[in-house]
Design an enzyme around this catalytic site. Sequence first.
Site, PDB file in Angstrom:
ATOM      1  N   GLU A   1       8.057   2.255  -6.157  1.00  0.00           N
ATOM      2  CA  GLU A   1       8.189   1.792  -4.772  1.00  0.00           C
ATOM      3  C   GLU A   1       8.294   2.988  -3.846  1.00  0.00           C
ATOM      4  O   GLU A   1       8.803   4.038  -4.225  1.00  0.00           O
ATOM      5  CB  GLU A   1       9.426   0.896  -4.669  1.00  0.00           C
ATOM      6  N   ASP A   2       7.805   2.826  -2.632  1.00  0.00           N
ATOM      7  CA  ASP A   2       7.906   3.899  -1.645  1.00  0.00           C
ATOM      8  C   ASP A   2       9.289   3.958  -1.026  1.00  0.00           C
ATOM      9  O   ASP A   2       9.885   5.020  -0.906  1.00  0.00           O
ATOM     10  CB  ASP A   2       6.826   3.763  -0.568  1.00  0.00           C
TER      11      ASP A   2
ATOM     12  N   PHE B   1      13.389   4.505  10.904  1.00  0.00           N
ATOM     13  CA  PHE B   1      12.072   4.019  10.500  1.00  0.00           C
ATOM     14  C   PHE B   1      11.191   5.230  10.230  1.00  0.00           C
ATOM     15  O   PHE B   1      10.989   6.056  11.112  1.00  0.00           O
ATOM     16  CB  PHE B   1      11.437   3.120  11.563  1.00  0.00           C
ATOM     17  N   VAL B   2      10.712   5.344   8.991  1.00  0.00           N
ATOM     18  CA  VAL B   2       9.957   6.532   8.592  1.00  0.00           C
ATOM     19  C   VAL B   2       8.513   6.186   8.258  1.00  0.00           C
ATOM     20  O   VAL B   2       8.204   5.073   7.844  1.00  0.00           O
ATOM     21  CB  VAL B   2      10.629   7.239   7.391  1.00  0.00           C
TER      22      VAL B   2
ATOM     23  N   LYS C   1       0.815  -1.188   0.000  1.00  0.00           N
ATOM     24  CA  LYS C   1       0.000   0.000   0.000  1.00  0.00           C
ATOM     25  C   LYS C   1       0.859   1.253   0.000  1.00  0.00           C
ATOM     26  O   LYS C   1       0.409   2.326  -0.354  1.00  0.00           O
ATOM     27  CB  LYS C   1      -0.907   0.045   1.228  1.00  0.00           C
ATOM     28  N   GLY C   2       2.108   1.125   0.395  1.00  0.00           N
ATOM     29  CA  GLY C   2       2.944   2.286   0.680  1.00  0.00           C
ATOM     30  C   GLY C   2       3.183   3.267  -0.439  1.00  0.00           C
ATOM     31  O   GLY C   2       3.315   4.458  -0.204  1.00  0.00           O
TER      32      GLY C   2
ATOM     33  N   ASP D   1      14.899  -0.787   1.333  1.00  0.00           N
ATOM     34  CA  ASP D   1      15.917  -0.928   2.373  1.00  0.00           C
ATOM     35  C   ASP D   1      16.688  -2.226   2.162  1.00  0.00           C
ATOM     36  O   ASP D   1      17.753  -2.207   1.571  1.00  0.00           O
ATOM     37  CB  ASP D   1      15.355  -0.753   3.782  1.00  0.00           C
TER      38      ASP D   1
ATOM     39  N   ASP E   1       3.731   3.413   6.458  1.00  0.00           N
ATOM     40  CA  ASP E   1       2.992   3.200   7.700  1.00  0.00           C
ATOM     41  C   ASP E   1       3.810   2.493   8.749  1.00  0.00           C
ATOM     42  O   ASP E   1       4.875   1.946   8.479  1.00  0.00           O
ATOM     43  CB  ASP E   1       1.753   2.350   7.425  1.00  0.00           C
TER      44      ASP E   1
ATOM     45  N   ARG F   1      -0.067   6.693   7.412  1.00  0.00           N
ATOM     46  CA  ARG F   1      -0.004   6.803   5.945  1.00  0.00           C
ATOM     47  C   ARG F   1      -0.478   8.157   5.435  1.00  0.00           C
ATOM     48  O   ARG F   1      -0.022   8.644   4.420  1.00  0.00           O
ATOM     49  CB  ARG F   1      -0.868   5.733   5.280  1.00  0.00           C
TER      50      ARG F   1
ATOM     51  N   LYS G   1      17.356   3.412   1.363  1.00  0.00           N
ATOM     52  CA  LYS G   1      18.225   3.241   2.534  1.00  0.00           C
ATOM     53  C   LYS G   1      19.353   2.298   2.129  1.00  0.00           C
ATOM     54  O   LYS G   1      19.331   1.109   2.445  1.00  0.00           O
ATOM     55  CB  LYS G   1      17.458   2.617   3.697  1.00  0.00           C
TER      56      LYS G   1
END
Length: 176
Positions: free
Chosen positions: A100-101, A153-154, A43-44, A104, A160, A166, A132
């Site tokens: 992609e959001d 962690f963002v 969903k990101g 990492d 989310d 979100r 990242k």
Amino acid sequence: MSSNASRVLLSSHQIQNRVRELAAEIDRDYPHSRPLYLVSILKGSFMFMADLARALNRHNVRIEFMGISSYGSAKTSSGQVKVTRDLDVNIEGQHVLIVEDIIDSGVTLSYLRRLLTQRHPKSLEIVTLLDKPERRIQPVEVKYVGFSIPDEFVVGYGLDYAEDYRNLSDIRILSE
């Protein structure tokens, strides 16, 4: 708003400026005579993909969604990747851009790239809003990167923690 996501890493203004710059790069790189399939990873990336699609200066943008899971409700990847929603179209012979959001570990994108390559697109590239690189476990070639960020962690702008945050228009660091 909860105080554990109060530190802004990237403002809404910074994000929108960079999205426009990425769209200009993409417009230059892809022929306007052929459709460009944007495949958003749910969903990101839905907010990033919507803004990116609107910023592209072309009429033939095709919007597709895939669901890929490797996190669940945790802050770190489980290492297990599963497709929770597949594409609705055949991408054979098409220009495909995975949207992609955040990247990492690279585990999810490595899996997804292998999966979509088997479907024989004409081209297959990745655009990510956030990268990242210091968290990389598996190498991933990313053509377009919005921002390289530290190992924090963002949340926000589609990202989310356990389905919360979100809706924030900027990207914030989630503290313990």
